[in-house]
Design a protein around this motif. Structure first.
Motif, PDB file in Angstrom:
ATOM      1  N   ASP A  17       0.839  -1.207   0.000  1.00  0.00           N
ATOM      2  CA  ASP A  17       0.000   0.000   0.000  1.00  0.00           C
ATOM      3  C   ASP A  17       0.871   1.253   0.000  1.00  0.00           C
ATOM      4  O   ASP A  17       0.570   2.240  -0.690  1.00  0.00           O
ATOM      5  CB  ASP A  17      -0.919   0.009   1.223  1.00  0.00           C
ATOM      6  CG  ASP A  17      -2.042  -1.006   1.121  1.00  0.00           C
ATOM      7  OD1 ASP A  17      -2.282  -1.516   0.006  1.00  0.00           O
ATOM      8  OD2 ASP A  17      -2.683  -1.290   2.159  1.00  0.00           O
ATOM      9  N   MET A  68       2.208   1.742  -3.481  1.00  0.00           N
ATOM     10  CA  MET A  68       1.171   2.220  -4.396  1.00  0.00           C
ATOM     11  C   MET A  68       0.870   3.698  -4.172  1.00  0.00           C
ATOM     12  O   MET A  68       0.706   4.463  -5.128  1.00  0.00           O
ATOM     13  CB  MET A  68      -0.093   1.384  -4.212  1.00  0.00           C
ATOM     14  CG  MET A  68       0.074  -0.073  -4.607  1.00  0.00           C
ATOM     15  SD  MET A  68       0.357  -0.279  -6.378  1.00  0.00           S
ATOM     16  CE  MET A  68      -1.294  -0.064  -6.993  1.00  0.00           C
ATOM     17  N   GLU A  69       0.811   4.105  -2.912  1.00  0.00           N
ATOM     18  CA  GLU A  69       0.529   5.511  -2.607  1.00  0.00           C
ATOM     19  C   GLU A  69       1.647   6.426  -3.097  1.00  0.00           C
ATOM     20  O   GLU A  69       1.392   7.522  -3.605  1.00  0.00           O
ATOM     21  CB  GLU A  69       0.343   5.680  -1.098  1.00  0.00           C
ATOM     22  CG  GLU A  69      -0.925   5.043  -0.558  1.00  0.00           C
ATOM     23  CD  GLU A  69      -0.953   5.019   0.958  1.00  0.00           C
ATOM     24  OE1 GLU A  69       0.008   5.558   1.578  1.00  0.00           O
ATOM     25  OE2 GLU A  69      -1.912   4.466   1.531  1.00  0.00           O
ATOM     26  N   THR A  79       3.830   5.886  -5.546  1.00  0.00           N
ATOM     27  CA  THR A  79       4.202   5.787  -6.965  1.00  0.00           C
ATOM     28  C   THR A  79       3.086   6.214  -7.909  1.00  0.00           C
ATOM     29  O   THR A  79       3.213   6.041  -9.124  1.00  0.00           O
ATOM     30  CB  THR A  79       4.630   4.345  -7.315  1.00  0.00           C
ATOM     31  OG1 THR A  79       3.558   3.437  -6.998  1.00  0.00           O
ATOM     32  CG2 THR A  79       5.873   3.942  -6.542  1.00  0.00           C
ATOM     33  N   GLN A  80       2.019   6.775  -7.380  1.00  0.00           N
ATOM     34  CA  GLN A  80       0.918   7.223  -8.236  1.00  0.00           C
ATOM     35  C   GLN A  80       1.433   8.218  -9.278  1.00  0.00           C
ATOM     36  O   GLN A  80       2.043   9.232  -8.946  1.00  0.00           O
ATOM     37  CB  GLN A  80      -0.171   7.889  -7.390  1.00  0.00           C
ATOM     38  CG  GLN A  80      -0.955   6.940  -6.508  1.00  0.00           C
ATOM     39  CD  GLN A  80      -1.980   6.137  -7.291  1.00  0.00           C
ATOM     40  OE1 GLN A  80      -2.302   6.453  -8.434  1.00  0.00           O
ATOM     41  NE2 GLN A  80      -2.500   5.086  -6.680  1.00  0.00           N
ATOM     42  N   VAL A 136       4.613  -2.167 -10.919  1.00  0.00           N
ATOM     43  CA  VAL A 136       3.755  -1.157 -10.298  1.00  0.00           C
ATOM     44  C   VAL A 136       2.607  -0.779 -11.225  1.00  0.00           C
ATOM     45  O   VAL A 136       1.457  -0.633 -10.787  1.00  0.00           O
ATOM     46  CB  VAL A 136       4.585   0.083  -9.909  1.00  0.00           C
ATOM     47  CG1 VAL A 136       3.678   1.248  -9.541  1.00  0.00           C
ATOM     48  CG2 VAL A 136       5.517  -0.248  -8.740  1.00  0.00           C
ATOM     49  N   ARG A 137       2.898  -0.630 -12.518  1.00  0.00           N
ATOM     50  CA  ARG A 137       1.829  -0.298 -13.472  1.00  0.00           C
ATOM     51  C   ARG A 137       0.770  -1.397 -13.505  1.00  0.00           C
ATOM     52  O   ARG A 137      -0.433  -1.118 -13.540  1.00  0.00           O
ATOM     53  CB  ARG A 137       2.415  -0.074 -14.870  1.00  0.00           C
ATOM     54  CG  ARG A 137       3.127   1.251 -15.047  1.00  0.00           C
ATOM     55  CD  ARG A 137       3.255   1.607 -16.526  1.00  0.00           C
ATOM     56  NE  ARG A 137       3.953   0.579 -17.274  1.00  0.00           N
ATOM     57  CZ  ARG A 137       5.264   0.552 -17.452  1.00  0.00           C
ATOM     58  NH1 ARG A 137       6.018   1.494 -16.917  1.00  0.00           N
ATOM     59  NH2 ARG A 137       5.834  -0.411 -18.163  1.00  0.00           N
ATOM     60  N   GLN A 159      -1.319  -1.231 -10.330  1.00  0.00           N
ATOM     61  CA  GLN A 159      -2.284  -0.135 -10.378  1.00  0.00           C
ATOM     62  C   GLN A 159      -3.510  -0.555 -11.184  1.00  0.00           C
ATOM     63  O   GLN A 159      -4.656  -0.321 -10.778  1.00  0.00           O
ATOM     64  CB  GLN A 159      -1.644   1.108 -11.017  1.00  0.00           C
ATOM     65  CG  GLN A 159      -0.507   1.722 -10.214  1.00  0.00           C
ATOM     66  CD  GLN A 159      -0.988   2.610  -9.084  1.00  0.00           C
ATOM     67  OE1 GLN A 159      -2.173   2.661  -8.792  1.00  0.00           O
ATOM     68  NE2 GLN A 159      -0.067   3.309  -8.445  1.00  0.00           N
ATOM     69  N   TYR A 160      -3.270  -1.185 -12.319  1.00  0.00           N
ATOM     70  CA  TYR A 160      -4.377  -1.639 -13.166  1.00  0.00           C
ATOM     71  C   TYR A 160      -5.221  -2.685 -12.442  1.00  0.00           C
ATOM     72  O   TYR A 160      -6.461  -2.633 -12.451  1.00  0.00           O
ATOM     73  CB  TYR A 160      -3.825  -2.219 -14.466  1.00  0.00           C
ATOM     74  CG  TYR A 160      -4.861  -2.948 -15.294  1.00  0.00           C
ATOM     75  CD1 TYR A 160      -5.780  -2.245 -16.081  1.00  0.00           C
ATOM     76  CD2 TYR A 160      -4.931  -4.344 -15.270  1.00  0.00           C
ATOM     77  CE1 TYR A 160      -6.740  -2.917 -16.823  1.00  0.00           C
ATOM     78  CE2 TYR A 160      -5.886  -5.019 -16.012  1.00  0.00           C
ATOM     79  CZ  TYR A 160      -6.787  -4.298 -16.785  1.00  0.00           C
ATOM     80  OH  TYR A 160      -7.736  -4.969 -17.503  1.00  0.00           O
ATOM     81  N   ARG A 169      -5.532  -3.249  -9.189  1.00  0.00           N
ATOM     82  CA  ARG A 169      -6.284  -2.696  -8.055  1.00  0.00           C
ATOM     83  C   ARG A 169      -7.467  -1.862  -8.524  1.00  0.00           C
ATOM     84  O   ARG A 169      -8.533  -1.893  -7.920  1.00  0.00           O
ATOM     85  CB  ARG A 169      -5.362  -1.850  -7.182  1.00  0.00           C
ATOM     86  CG  ARG A 169      -4.416  -2.671  -6.332  1.00  0.00           C
ATOM     87  CD  ARG A 169      -3.887  -1.859  -5.179  1.00  0.00           C
ATOM     88  NE  ARG A 169      -3.016  -2.642  -4.321  1.00  0.00           N
ATOM     89  CZ  ARG A 169      -2.575  -2.230  -3.140  1.00  0.00           C
ATOM     90  NH1 ARG A 169      -2.933  -1.044  -2.690  1.00  0.00           N
ATOM     91  NH2 ARG A 169      -1.788  -2.987  -2.407  1.00  0.00           N
ATOM     92  N   ASN A 170      -7.277  -1.127  -9.587  1.00  0.00           N
ATOM     93  CA  ASN A 170      -8.364  -0.285 -10.087  1.00  0.00           C
ATOM     94  C   ASN A 170      -9.533  -1.107 -10.612  1.00  0.00           C
ATOM     95  O   ASN A 170     -10.673  -0.642 -10.642  1.00  0.00           O
ATOM     96  CB  ASN A 170      -7.851   0.643 -11.193  1.00  0.00           C
ATOM     97  CG  ASN A 170      -6.922   1.711 -10.652  1.00  0.00           C
ATOM     98  OD1 ASN A 170      -6.957   2.041  -9.470  1.00  0.00           O
ATOM     99  ND2 ASN A 170      -6.062   2.246 -11.513  1.00  0.00           N
ATOM    100  N   ARG A 224      -9.880  -3.999  -2.038  1.00  0.00           N
ATOM    101  CA  ARG A 224      -8.531  -3.457  -2.010  1.00  0.00           C
ATOM    102  C   ARG A 224      -7.527  -4.470  -1.464  1.00  0.00           C
ATOM    103  O   ARG A 224      -6.335  -4.371  -1.704  1.00  0.00           O
ATOM    104  CB  ARG A 224      -8.517  -2.194  -1.145  1.00  0.00           C
ATOM    105  CG  ARG A 224      -7.245  -1.386  -1.294  1.00  0.00           C
ATOM    106  CD  ARG A 224      -7.293  -0.133  -0.464  1.00  0.00           C
ATOM    107  NE  ARG A 224      -6.051   0.613  -0.584  1.00  0.00           N
ATOM    108  CZ  ARG A 224      -5.547   1.372   0.364  1.00  0.00           C
ATOM    109  NH1 ARG A 224      -6.171   1.485   1.496  1.00  0.00           N
ATOM    110  NH2 ARG A 224      -4.424   2.027   0.186  1.00  0.00           N
TER     111      ARG A 224
END
Length: 279
Positions: free
Chosen positions: A26, A29-30, A32-33, A233-234, A237-238, A240-241, A246
């Motif tokens: 987490d 992710m926070e 590296t947005q 990471v990319r 992000q995909y 999780r979205n 979560r």
């Protein structure tokens, strides 16, 4: 005691998600947005109390993530030469042990000598950048992808009171850049003698760093890096979205767990305390 049926993992029938791995994921992710060229690494070292100049002391008994600024703590990544040699021997043994295994389980080894020079430049846009130029020490040729603007995004410091060393997880960006002008004068130069050990998506770097002002006192460091962290990471992000919950365990959490496994097991195999450790 007689061997009974396999233990059910819990009354719910499952193991809980590894809380520390989820916390670190987490945090990644926070931080590296919206970022590209992300690098994630964990480094072995010692958390030093700035007031006592000794290793941090806290009323905790096991591994704990800390707020280094609030506690007035700094992280020192240097280790004694004999610990560096001990890690070198251990990792070489792993290379030898895995040599007969299938490719996915083999540890691969590489030894490189590199020279890093650092340059402060101004881009045509007016932006000031701090460039790191990495050359092959023998040929002095710039290595492929060897010119980057590195920017530290954040650090997560982890105190390990049961062990000889602590560790720090760092997030950085390494943006590829064109080489500086030929007449550019570096602000700083360092020589690196690096032993790299790779297994799947992870690389352990055991490095001796020579600095101009302390050539007789090289710095010895050990770090574990997630290779292709930017792509990971990319994808996370995909995932999780597009996920309904979560807490779903993704490739990111899995990679973070293996990163932690690597750094923890290396620390548990440490034999010699750092100079700043108290007795």
């Amino acid at each position: 005691m007689e061997e009974g049926p396999t233990l059910v993992r819990s009354i719910f029938g499952v193991d809980p998600l590894d809380e520390f791995s989820v916390f670190v994921s987490d945090w990644i992710m926070e931080r590296t947005q919206g970022l590209d060229h992300v690098e994630i690494e964990a480094k072995v070292g010692t958390l030093i109390d700035r007031q006592t100049n000794m290793r941090l002391q806290l009323p905790v008994l096991t591994e704990t993530a800390i707020d280094a600024r609030a506690l007035g703590v700094r992280f020192e990544s240097n280790m004694p030469m004999k610990q560096h040699r001990s890690f070198n021997q251990l990792l070489n043994e792993l290379v030898h042990y895995s040599s007969g295994m299938e490719g996915a389980r083999r540890v691969f080894y590489k030894h490189v000598h590199e020279t890093d020079s650092f340059h402060d430049e101004v881009l045509p846009t007016g932006e000031h950048v701090h460039l790191r130029v990495t050359r092959d020490s023998k040929t002095q040729q710039i290595k492929p992808g060897g010119v980057v603007a590195k920017k530290r995004i954040d650090d997560l410091n982890v105190f390990c009171p049961m062990r000889m060393y602590d560790f720090r997880i760092s997030i950085s960006t390494e943006t590829p850049m064109p080489p500086p002008p030929e007449n550019s004068v570096p602000t700083f130069v360092r020589e690196k003698d690096r032993l790299s050990y790779s297994l799947q998506d992870f690389q352990v770097d055991l490095t001796q760093v020579m600095l101009p002002h302390r050539e007789q006192e090289p710095i010895h460091e050990l770090e574990v890096e997630i290779k292709q962290a930017d792509e990971l990471v990319r994808w996370a992000q995909y995932t999780r979205n597009s996920s309904e919950t979560r807490e779903e365990w993704t490739q990111l959490e899995d990679h973070v767990l293996v990163l932690l496994n690597n750094i923890r097991l290396l620390i548990r195999n440490a034999s010699y305390q750092g100079a700043a450790q108290d007795a």
